[in-house]
Motif scaffolding. Structure first.
Motif, PDB file in Angstrom:
ATOM      1  N   LEU A 133       0.774  -1.192   0.175  1.00  0.00           N
ATOM      2  CA  LEU A 133      -0.056  -0.005  -0.173  1.00  0.00           C
ATOM      3  C   LEU A 133       0.791   1.183  -0.251  1.00  0.00           C
ATOM      4  O   LEU A 133       0.478   2.240  -0.760  1.00  0.00           O
ATOM      5  N   PRO A 134       1.918   1.416   0.949  1.00  0.00           N
ATOM      6  CA  PRO A 134       2.781   2.724   0.708  1.00  0.00           C
ATOM      7  C   PRO A 134       3.385   3.009  -0.739  1.00  0.00           C
ATOM      8  O   PRO A 134       3.656   3.991  -0.967  1.00  0.00           O
ATOM      9  N   VAL A 135       3.681   2.167  -1.419  1.00  0.00           N
ATOM     10  CA  VAL A 135       3.972   2.182  -2.895  1.00  0.00           C
ATOM     11  C   VAL A 135       3.073   3.021  -3.665  1.00  0.00           C
ATOM     12  O   VAL A 135       3.460   3.599  -4.657  1.00  0.00           O
ATOM     13  N   MET A 136       1.643   3.022  -3.392  1.00  0.00           N
ATOM     14  CA  MET A 136       0.859   3.628  -4.147  1.00  0.00           C
ATOM     15  C   MET A 136       0.673   5.131  -3.530  1.00  0.00           C
ATOM     16  O   MET A 136       0.199   6.153  -4.171  1.00  0.00           O
ATOM     17  N   LEU A 137       1.747   5.754  -2.938  1.00  0.00           N
ATOM     18  CA  LEU A 137       1.746   6.988  -2.134  1.00  0.00           C
ATOM     19  C   LEU A 137       2.808   7.512  -2.929  1.00  0.00           C
ATOM     20  O   LEU A 137       3.912   6.967  -3.178  1.00  0.00           O
ATOM     21  N   SER A 138       2.703   8.959  -3.020  1.00  0.00           N
ATOM     22  CA  SER A 138       4.032   9.754  -3.706  1.00  0.00           C
ATOM     23  C   SER A 138       4.994   9.946  -2.390  1.00  0.00           C
ATOM     24  O   SER A 138       4.436   9.794  -1.325  1.00  0.00           O
ATOM     25  N   LEU A 139       6.136  10.280  -2.604  1.00  0.00           N
ATOM     26  CA  LEU A 139       7.293  10.461  -1.884  1.00  0.00           C
ATOM     27  C   LEU A 139       6.759  11.807  -0.764  1.00  0.00           C
ATOM     28  O   LEU A 139       7.199  12.119   0.234  1.00  0.00           O
ATOM     29  N   ALA A 140       6.196  12.632  -1.917  1.00  0.00           N
ATOM     30  CA  ALA A 140       5.717  13.963  -0.739  1.00  0.00           C
ATOM     31  C   ALA A 140       4.769  13.692   0.256  1.00  0.00           C
ATOM     32  O   ALA A 140       4.857  13.979   1.560  1.00  0.00           O
ATOM     33  N   ILE A 141       3.710  12.854  -0.156  1.00  0.00           N
ATOM     34  CA  ILE A 141       2.879  12.411   0.530  1.00  0.00           C
ATOM     35  C   ILE A 141       3.476  11.388   2.074  1.00  0.00           C
ATOM     36  O   ILE A 141       3.152  11.812   3.077  1.00  0.00           O
ATOM     37  N   VAL A 142       4.462  10.662   1.584  1.00  0.00           N
ATOM     38  CA  VAL A 142       5.327   9.867   2.764  1.00  0.00           C
ATOM     39  C   VAL A 142       5.983  10.745   3.574  1.00  0.00           C
ATOM     40  O   VAL A 142       5.911  10.664   4.718  1.00  0.00           O
ATOM     41  N   GLY A 143       6.478  11.977   2.947  1.00  0.00           N
ATOM     42  CA  GLY A 143       7.029  13.048   3.819  1.00  0.00           C
ATOM     43  C   GLY A 143       6.280  13.531   4.727  1.00  0.00           C
ATOM     44  O   GLY A 143       6.588  13.640   6.073  1.00  0.00           O
ATOM     45  N   PHE A 144       4.918  13.862   4.312  1.00  0.00           N
ATOM     46  CA  PHE A 144       4.146  14.532   5.233  1.00  0.00           C
ATOM     47  C   PHE A 144       3.675  13.563   6.443  1.00  0.00           C
ATOM     48  O   PHE A 144       3.551  13.801   7.699  1.00  0.00           O
ATOM     49  N   ILE A 145       3.440  12.340   5.990  1.00  0.00           N
ATOM     50  CA  ILE A 145       3.107  11.232   7.138  1.00  0.00           C
ATOM     51  C   ILE A 145       4.079  11.212   8.088  1.00  0.00           C
ATOM     52  O   ILE A 145       3.852  11.041   9.093  1.00  0.00           O
ATOM     53  N   TRP A 146       5.298  10.995   7.856  1.00  0.00           N
ATOM     54  CA  TRP A 146       6.469  10.960   8.474  1.00  0.00           C
ATOM     55  C   TRP A 146       6.844  11.865   9.374  1.00  0.00           C
ATOM     56  O   TRP A 146       7.562  11.833  10.475  1.00  0.00           O
ATOM     57  N   GLN A 147       6.522  13.221   8.887  1.00  0.00           N
ATOM     58  CA  GLN A 147       6.736  14.357   9.868  1.00  0.00           C
ATOM     59  C   GLN A 147       5.963  14.285  10.927  1.00  0.00           C
ATOM     60  O   GLN A 147       6.328  14.749  12.067  1.00  0.00           O
ATOM     61  N   LEU A 148       4.736  13.647  10.728  1.00  0.00           N
ATOM     62  CA  LEU A 148       4.095  13.422  11.995  1.00  0.00           C
ATOM     63  C   LEU A 148       4.559  12.439  12.958  1.00  0.00           C
ATOM     64  O   LEU A 148       4.258  12.617  14.099  1.00  0.00           O
ATOM     65  N   VAL A 149       5.008  11.501  12.553  1.00  0.00           N
ATOM     66  CA  VAL A 149       5.699  10.367  13.029  1.00  0.00           C
ATOM     67  C   VAL A 149       6.882  10.963  13.999  1.00  0.00           C
ATOM     68  O   VAL A 149       7.032  10.475  14.921  1.00  0.00           O
ATOM     69  N   SER A 177      22.422  15.462  12.291  1.00  0.00           N
ATOM     70  CA  SER A 177      23.361  14.109  12.353  1.00  0.00           C
ATOM     71  C   SER A 177      22.117  12.768  12.496  1.00  0.00           C
ATOM     72  O   SER A 177      22.501  11.560  12.397  1.00  0.00           O
ATOM     73  N   LEU A 178      20.765  13.264  12.551  1.00  0.00           N
ATOM     74  CA  LEU A 178      19.907  12.154  12.601  1.00  0.00           C
ATOM     75  C   LEU A 178      18.866  12.401  11.249  1.00  0.00           C
ATOM     76  O   LEU A 178      18.251  11.197  11.015  1.00  0.00           O
ATOM     77  N   ASN A 179      18.808  13.474  10.629  1.00  0.00           N
ATOM     78  CA  ASN A 179      17.812  13.547   9.855  1.00  0.00           C
ATOM     79  C   ASN A 179      17.691  12.734   8.656  1.00  0.00           C
ATOM     80  O   ASN A 179      16.821  12.197   8.079  1.00  0.00           O
ATOM     81  N   LEU A 180      18.961  12.578   8.084  1.00  0.00           N
ATOM     82  CA  LEU A 180      19.106  11.751   6.844  1.00  0.00           C
ATOM     83  C   LEU A 180      18.628  10.336   7.024  1.00  0.00           C
ATOM     84  O   LEU A 180      18.190   9.752   6.096  1.00  0.00           O
ATOM     85  N   TRP A 181      19.015   9.828   8.219  1.00  0.00           N
ATOM     86  CA  TRP A 181      18.861   8.274   8.676  1.00  0.00           C
ATOM     87  C   TRP A 181      17.353   8.309   8.953  1.00  0.00           C
ATOM     88  O   TRP A 181      16.616   7.261   8.569  1.00  0.00           O
ATOM     89  N   ALA A 182      16.704   9.179   9.578  1.00  0.00           N
ATOM     90  CA  ALA A 182      15.207   9.260   9.621  1.00  0.00           C
ATOM     91  C   ALA A 182      14.634   9.354   8.363  1.00  0.00           C
ATOM     92  O   ALA A 182      13.434   8.561   8.185  1.00  0.00           O
ATOM     93  N   VAL A 183      14.850  10.193   7.273  1.00  0.00           N
ATOM     94  CA  VAL A 183      14.361  10.106   5.740  1.00  0.00           C
ATOM     95  C   VAL A 183      14.472   8.819   5.331  1.00  0.00           C
ATOM     96  O   VAL A 183      13.538   8.503   4.453  1.00  0.00           O
ATOM     97  N   LEU A 184      15.771   8.188   5.561  1.00  0.00           N
ATOM     98  CA  LEU A 184      15.961   7.133   4.870  1.00  0.00           C
ATOM     99  C   LEU A 184      14.764   5.818   5.349  1.00  0.00           C
ATOM    100  O   LEU A 184      14.710   5.034   4.431  1.00  0.00           O
ATOM    101  N   VAL A 185      14.737   5.911   6.687  1.00  0.00           N
ATOM    102  CA  VAL A 185      13.752   4.989   7.147  1.00  0.00           C
ATOM    103  C   VAL A 185      12.432   5.178   6.661  1.00  0.00           C
ATOM    104  O   VAL A 185      11.686   4.244   6.161  1.00  0.00           O
ATOM    105  N   ALA A 186      11.897   6.403   6.273  1.00  0.00           N
ATOM    106  CA  ALA A 186      10.748   6.813   5.863  1.00  0.00           C
ATOM    107  C   ALA A 186      10.690   6.303   4.311  1.00  0.00           C
ATOM    108  O   ALA A 186       9.629   5.820   3.941  1.00  0.00           O
ATOM    109  N   ALA A 187      11.583   6.624   3.451  1.00  0.00           N
ATOM    110  CA  ALA A 187      11.700   6.276   2.263  1.00  0.00           C
ATOM    111  C   ALA A 187      11.722   4.683   2.101  1.00  0.00           C
ATOM    112  O   ALA A 187      10.850   4.450   1.148  1.00  0.00           O
ATOM    113  N   SER A 188      12.380   4.059   2.979  1.00  0.00           N
ATOM    114  CA  SER A 188      12.435   2.577   2.780  1.00  0.00           C
ATOM    115  C   SER A 188      11.028   1.943   3.101  1.00  0.00           C
ATOM    116  O   SER A 188      10.762   0.975   2.788  1.00  0.00           O
ATOM    117  N   TRP A 189      10.291   2.540   4.124  1.00  0.00           N
ATOM    118  CA  TRP A 189       8.864   2.294   4.043  1.00  0.00           C
ATOM    119  C   TRP A 189       8.062   2.058   2.806  1.00  0.00           C
ATOM    120  O   TRP A 189       7.311   1.258   2.856  1.00  0.00           O
TER     121      TRP A 189
END
Length: 313
Positions: A133-149, A177-189
């Protein structure tokens, strides 16, 4: 006793060419439209801008004046990028980290999920849909979702860790020192579902007799997978490699949504955008960055295309 005569079915005489149906003018017009229109759209939206970027990378142009204001710069743009443009090397490093992370974490996890779902466990269709299901979302939407997380005060992770106090907060997206790894986790989702489907399709196409032969030879299920099944997935592995490279290089939406690709989230795609459509528009400079990004992509895509043609031959 009545005798029966065997009648041989008439066969076409040898040597006579088969009659082929000729296309009518209407058929030719339909085929021309079906092939010509997509080809023109592809050339106009992909190839012409790509060749235009290559030409503009050797020029100086602010994009405001007419074409008569374009100045020839030679290799000055490339020279400045590699010597006098500090954001380039961190952005290139981040893209490399993005690629390595994609190849190690979501690819491995996607393969693991595909192997488990290939065992036809109960509810496998439901699991496939939920993971994909997450593949159906754009990366922009994924970014908004994980900003809340990742929100420092009301985010899910900080609340689970109990780090919601004023002096105890973890700023996942604000700390370089953390944001790149946090975004990588979100993109990997999002990426892991795509990898899972690719490997699951490959596992379904593996000949079951290979596993049966391995079992007869006394191989365990793990040995059969690594020595028999996984080598048979070589075409899928190549596709996964190319997809991971392309996704890691064109990553733009998620970091631009979070902080416009700054403060530790610099990527080559963000630098291209900032130089072409930024406040200080430098079309030639941004085009040179785009050409470098294109060259890195082609270094992986061309061997893939060559391997495909080689297999077809």
């Amino acid at each position: 006793m009545a005798s029966t005569e065997l009648k041989k079915s008439p066969s076409a005489p040898r040597g006579r060419p088969r009659r082929t149906r000729r296309l009518s003018s209407r058929d030719r017009a339909v085929l021309g439209l079906m092939v010509g229109i997509p080809a023109l759209v592809h050339i106009g939206l992909v190839w012409l801008p790509a060749f235009g970027s290559v030409l503009l990378s050797f020029t100086r142009w602010d994009g405001i004046g007419g074409f008569d204001t374009i100045e020839w710069a030679g290799f000055d743009n490339y020279r400045q990028i590699f010597t006098n443009y500090p954001p380039f090397w961190p952005a290139l490093q981040h893209n490399v980290i993005w690629l390595v992370f994609f190849l190690l974490v979501p690819t491995t996890f996607g393969l693991f999920l595909a192997v488990q779902l290939d065992k036809n466990i109960k509810g496998s269709r439901l699991y496939q849909s939920a993971i994909y299901l997450p593949v159906m979302l754009s990366l922009a939407i994924v970014g908004f979702i994980w900003q809340l997380v990742y929100s420092p005060e009301q985010g899910l992770i900080n609340n689970i860790l109990g780090r919601t106090g004023q002096g105890d907060l973890i700023d996942w997206l604000g700390d370089p020192s953390l944001n790149l790894w946090a975004v990588l986790v979100a993109a990997s989702w999002r990426h892991v579902g795509y990898i899972m489907i690719l490997y699951l399709a490959g596992l379904k196409s593996v000949d079951p007799s290979l596993r049966e032969a391995a079992a007869i030879d006394g191989a365990s299920s793990r040995q059969a997978f690594w020595h028999v099944v996984f080598p048979a997935l070589r075409p899928v592995n190549v596709v996964v490699l190319v997809v991971s490279v392309i996704d890691s290089l064109r990553a733009f939406d998620i970091v631009y949504v979070i902080n416009k690709g700054t403060n530790g989230l610099e990527l080559l795609s963000v630098l291209v955008t900032n130089n072409i459509v930024g406040e200080a528009s430098r079309i030639g400079y941004g085009s040179a960055l785009a050409v470098i990004l294109l060259a890195i992509s082609l270094s992986f895509i061309i061997p893939y295309v060559r391997s495909i043609f080689r297999e077809q031959r």
